[in-house]
Design a protein around this motif. Structure first.
Motif, mmCIF file in Angstrom:
data_model
loop_
_atom_site.group_PDB
_atom_site.id
_atom_site.type_symbol
_atom_site.label_atom_id
_atom_site.label_comp_id
_atom_site.label_asym_id
_atom_site.label_seq_id
_atom_site.Cartn_x
_atom_site.Cartn_y
_atom_site.Cartn_z
ATOM 1 N N ILE A 167 -4.271 0.111 -18.118
ATOM 2 C CA ILE A 167 -4.631 -0.435 -16.810
ATOM 3 C C ILE A 167 -5.140 -1.854 -17.025
ATOM 4 O O ILE A 167 -5.940 -2.103 -17.933
ATOM 5 C CB ILE A 167 -5.705 0.423 -16.117
ATOM 6 C CG1 ILE A 167 -5.155 1.834 -15.849
ATOM 7 C CG2 ILE A 167 -6.158 -0.220 -14.808
ATOM 8 C CD1 ILE A 167 -6.172 2.794 -15.269
ATOM 9 N N ALA A 168 -4.665 -2.784 -16.221
ATOM 10 C CA ALA A 168 -5.026 -4.185 -16.411
ATOM 11 C C ALA A 168 -5.325 -4.853 -15.083
ATOM 12 O O ALA A 168 -4.843 -4.431 -14.018
ATOM 13 C CB ALA A 168 -3.911 -4.931 -17.135
ATOM 14 N N GLU A 169 -6.155 -5.872 -15.172
ATOM 15 C CA GLU A 169 -6.383 -6.759 -14.034
ATOM 16 C C GLU A 169 -5.344 -7.861 -14.116
ATOM 17 O O GLU A 169 -5.224 -8.536 -15.130
ATOM 18 C CB GLU A 169 -7.794 -7.344 -14.100
ATOM 19 C CG GLU A 169 -8.174 -8.203 -12.912
ATOM 20 C CD GLU A 169 -9.604 -8.693 -13.005
ATOM 21 O OE1 GLU A 169 -9.811 -9.843 -13.453
ATOM 22 O OE2 GLU A 169 -10.512 -7.904 -12.667
ATOM 23 N N VAL A 170 -4.558 -8.022 -13.057
ATOM 24 C CA VAL A 170 -3.466 -8.980 -13.073
ATOM 25 C C VAL A 170 -3.585 -9.950 -11.906
ATOM 26 O O VAL A 170 -4.180 -9.631 -10.867
ATOM 27 C CB VAL A 170 -2.091 -8.262 -13.015
ATOM 28 C CG1 VAL A 170 -1.955 -7.259 -14.157
ATOM 29 C CG2 VAL A 170 -1.885 -7.567 -11.672
ATOM 30 N N GLU A 171 -3.000 -11.108 -12.091
ATOM 31 C CA GLU A 171 -2.877 -12.079 -11.008
ATOM 32 C C GLU A 171 -1.415 -12.178 -10.612
ATOM 33 O O GLU A 171 -0.541 -12.432 -11.461
ATOM 34 C CB GLU A 171 -3.382 -13.455 -11.427
ATOM 35 C CG GLU A 171 -3.239 -14.499 -10.335
ATOM 36 C CD GLU A 171 -3.789 -15.864 -10.718
ATOM 37 O OE1 GLU A 171 -3.751 -16.781 -9.860
ATOM 38 O OE2 GLU A 171 -4.253 -16.015 -11.870
ATOM 39 N N MET A 172 -1.131 -11.955 -9.343
ATOM 40 C CA MET A 172 0.234 -12.055 -8.864
ATOM 41 C C MET A 172 0.678 -13.518 -8.856
ATOM 42 O O MET A 172 -0.042 -14.394 -8.385
ATOM 43 C CB MET A 172 0.372 -11.464 -7.459
ATOM 44 C CG MET A 172 0.099 -9.970 -7.417
ATOM 45 S SD MET A 172 1.234 -9.080 -8.495
ATOM 46 C CE MET A 172 0.415 -7.483 -8.598
ATOM 47 N N MET A 173 1.866 -13.762 -9.396
ATOM 48 C CA MET A 173 2.388 -15.124 -9.465
ATOM 49 C C MET A 173 2.992 -15.519 -8.121
ATOM 50 O O MET A 173 3.464 -14.649 -7.363
ATOM 51 C CB MET A 173 3.419 -15.222 -10.581
ATOM 52 C CG MET A 173 2.831 -14.912 -11.965
ATOM 53 S SD MET A 173 4.061 -14.891 -13.287
ATOM 54 C CE MET A 173 4.548 -16.627 -13.331
ATOM 55 N N PRO A 174 2.979 -16.809 -7.790
ATOM 56 C CA PRO A 174 3.516 -17.252 -6.496
ATOM 57 C C PRO A 174 4.968 -16.836 -6.333
ATOM 58 O O PRO A 174 5.765 -16.908 -7.276
ATOM 59 C CB PRO A 174 3.378 -18.784 -6.570
ATOM 60 C CG PRO A 174 2.337 -19.031 -7.601
ATOM 61 C CD PRO A 174 2.448 -17.917 -8.598
ATOM 62 N N ALA A 175 5.309 -16.399 -5.148
ATOM 63 C CA ALA A 175 6.695 -15.987 -4.860
ATOM 64 C C ALA A 175 7.603 -17.212 -4.847
ATOM 65 O O ALA A 175 7.206 -18.300 -4.422
ATOM 66 C CB ALA A 175 6.753 -15.266 -3.521
ATOM 67 N N GLU A 176 8.825 -17.042 -5.343
ATOM 68 C CA GLU A 176 9.816 -18.114 -5.352
ATOM 69 C C GLU A 176 10.827 -17.881 -4.240
ATOM 70 O O GLU A 176 11.233 -16.753 -3.979
ATOM 71 C CB GLU A 176 10.569 -18.140 -6.681
ATOM 72 C CG GLU A 176 9.749 -18.556 -7.886
ATOM 73 C CD GLU A 176 10.622 -18.622 -9.127
ATOM 74 O OE1 GLU A 176 11.570 -19.433 -9.149
ATOM 75 O OE2 GLU A 176 10.367 -17.843 -10.053
ATOM 76 N N ASP A 177 11.238 -18.954 -3.611
ATOM 77 C CA ASP A 177 12.299 -18.885 -2.604
ATOM 78 C C ASP A 177 12.904 -20.270 -2.461
ATOM 79 O O ASP A 177 12.810 -20.909 -1.415
ATOM 80 C CB ASP A 177 11.741 -18.381 -1.272
ATOM 81 C CG ASP A 177 12.838 -18.142 -0.251
ATOM 82 O OD1 ASP A 177 14.011 -18.105 -0.652
ATOM 83 O OD2 ASP A 177 12.527 -18.002 0.948
ATOM 84 N N ASP A 178 13.547 -20.734 -3.534
ATOM 85 C CA ASP A 178 14.075 -22.093 -3.579
ATOM 86 C C ASP A 178 15.499 -22.113 -3.031
ATOM 87 O O ASP A 178 16.421 -21.575 -3.642
ATOM 88 C CB ASP A 178 14.055 -22.615 -5.019
ATOM 89 C CG ASP A 178 14.359 -24.107 -5.098
ATOM 90 O OD1 ASP A 178 14.834 -24.669 -4.087
ATOM 91 O OD2 ASP A 178 14.122 -24.699 -6.159
ATOM 92 N N THR A 179 15.663 -22.704 -1.870
ATOM 93 C CA THR A 179 17.001 -22.851 -1.281
ATOM 94 C C THR A 179 17.343 -24.340 -1.125
ATOM 95 O O THR A 179 18.129 -24.718 -0.254
ATOM 96 C CB THR A 179 17.071 -22.150 0.085
ATOM 97 O OG1 THR A 179 16.039 -22.677 0.942
ATOM 98 C CG2 THR A 179 16.883 -20.648 -0.065
#
Length: 332
Positions: free
Chosen positions: A196-208
């Motif tokens: 079990i870990a504490e994680v930071e969600m990375m920014p979502a990508e949506d490059d168009t």
């Protein structure tokens, strides 16, 4: 916290199923089917040993580059709101990618408890295996982080959601999971029996952007040429859907970059490096470089094989000579 630099947990007992849904033993208490498999593309990407070594060398460079990008991104965007969560993590000898479908067959007791807990509230879940006190009860979410042969766990992984499940007669559980978003492990909270870990969600990508679309179109062309060359070299019967996978035409640049990364089968270091890159354009550029070099290499090898293959007339003469009866007269 650089988890890749040291072993933080002994890997779970997991048997991974190879792409193509054929069992293959690896080091880990579950069975996995890899995402976005396209059988016809496989040999063109990873069969040649010297090519695999070049991919791994490039991957090491990418790992260093992706770490630099993460540091600069964190320094350059102090106002970004951080999304910190605690999640259970599978350290596996495979790489899960956003958008990828990753079925797992759960048979080890501790993981049957975990997945029964994650699936709490669904039909067909054995209530006696559910830990109702767990903060993950009914969440249907868990992470997969790549673990190398030395037991080192990558800090960048993918959060998955369980989209369906099936209980088998022997008590095993098959789950059907899809990659959602990437995370970075910040702190290990618990090592046993489940990581079990504490994680930071990375920014979502949506490059168009126009540049991303241009690179995506170039990459699609290269992948189609690789598939076509592989079909020709192996003399495979293929229809239009084999030669032109729908994902190549339907996915926007960011998702396409992860789809193509999934085709680099057995090159997990390369896949992990691509997963760790935050920039869609750079990921597409790297894939164009790697697969472009692969296409040139395989095209040259195929051309050489054709040049040194015996001609039809030579083959016919040899066969005719072999059919000629031996001389009736003895030696002089």
């Amino acid at each position: 916290m650089q988890l890749q630099g040291r072993s933080v947990v002994q890997g779970p007992t997991i048997i991974a199923l190879e792409r193509g849904y054929q069992p293959a033993t690896t080091q880990a208490g579950t069975q996995a089917l890899a995402p976005f498999h396209h059988q016809l593309a496989r040999p063109a990407f990873c069969k040649d040993i010297s090519l695999v070594w070049s991919l791994q060398s490039r991957a090491r460079q990418l790992c260093r580059r992706s770490q630099q990008l993460r540091v600069s991104a964190q320094a350059g965007s102090p106002s970004r709101q951080r999304n910190i969560q605690q999640i259970p993590i599978f350290p596996l000898g495979m790489v899960a990618l956003p958008g990828a479908v990753c079925p797992l067959n759960i048979f080890e007791a501790r993981y049957r408890v975990l997945f029964s807990t994650l699936l709490a509230g669904d039909d067909g879940v054995e209530d006696g295996l559910i830990n109702h006190e767990s903060p993950f009860c009914g969440s249907k979410r868990f992470g997969i982080s790549h673990m190398n042969s030395e037991g080192r766990v990558s800090e960048i992984g993918t959060l998955l959601k369980i989209e369906g499940h099936r209980k088998l007669p022997d008590g095993q559980i098959t789950t059907f999971n899809r990659g959602l978003e990437r995370y970075k492990i910040m702190k290990v909270v618990q090592k046993q029996p489940i990581l079990i870990a504490e994680v930071e969600m990375m920014p979502a990508e949506d490059d168009t952007s126009p540049k991303a679309r241009q690179l995506a179109a170039e990459l699609v062309t290269i992948v189609k040429q690789l598939i076509e060359l592989n079909v020709k070299a192996r003399k495979i019967k293929a229809d239009e859907s084999d030669l032109n996978p729908p994902e190549l035409n339907d996915l926007y640049p960011t998702r396409l970059s992860f789809f193509v990364a999934s085709l680099l089968l057995d090159n997990y270091m390369q896949q992990q490096a691509l997963l760790s890159l935050e920039n869609t354009v750079e990921r597409l550029e790297v894939e164009i470089e790697v697969l472009g070099n692969t296409l040139r290499y395989l095209s040259a090898r195929f051309a050489l094989q054709g040049a040194f293959a015996p001609s039809t007339s030579e083959t016919s003469e040899t066969e005719a000579e072999g059919d000629r009866p031996p001389s009736a007269s003895g030696p002089d």
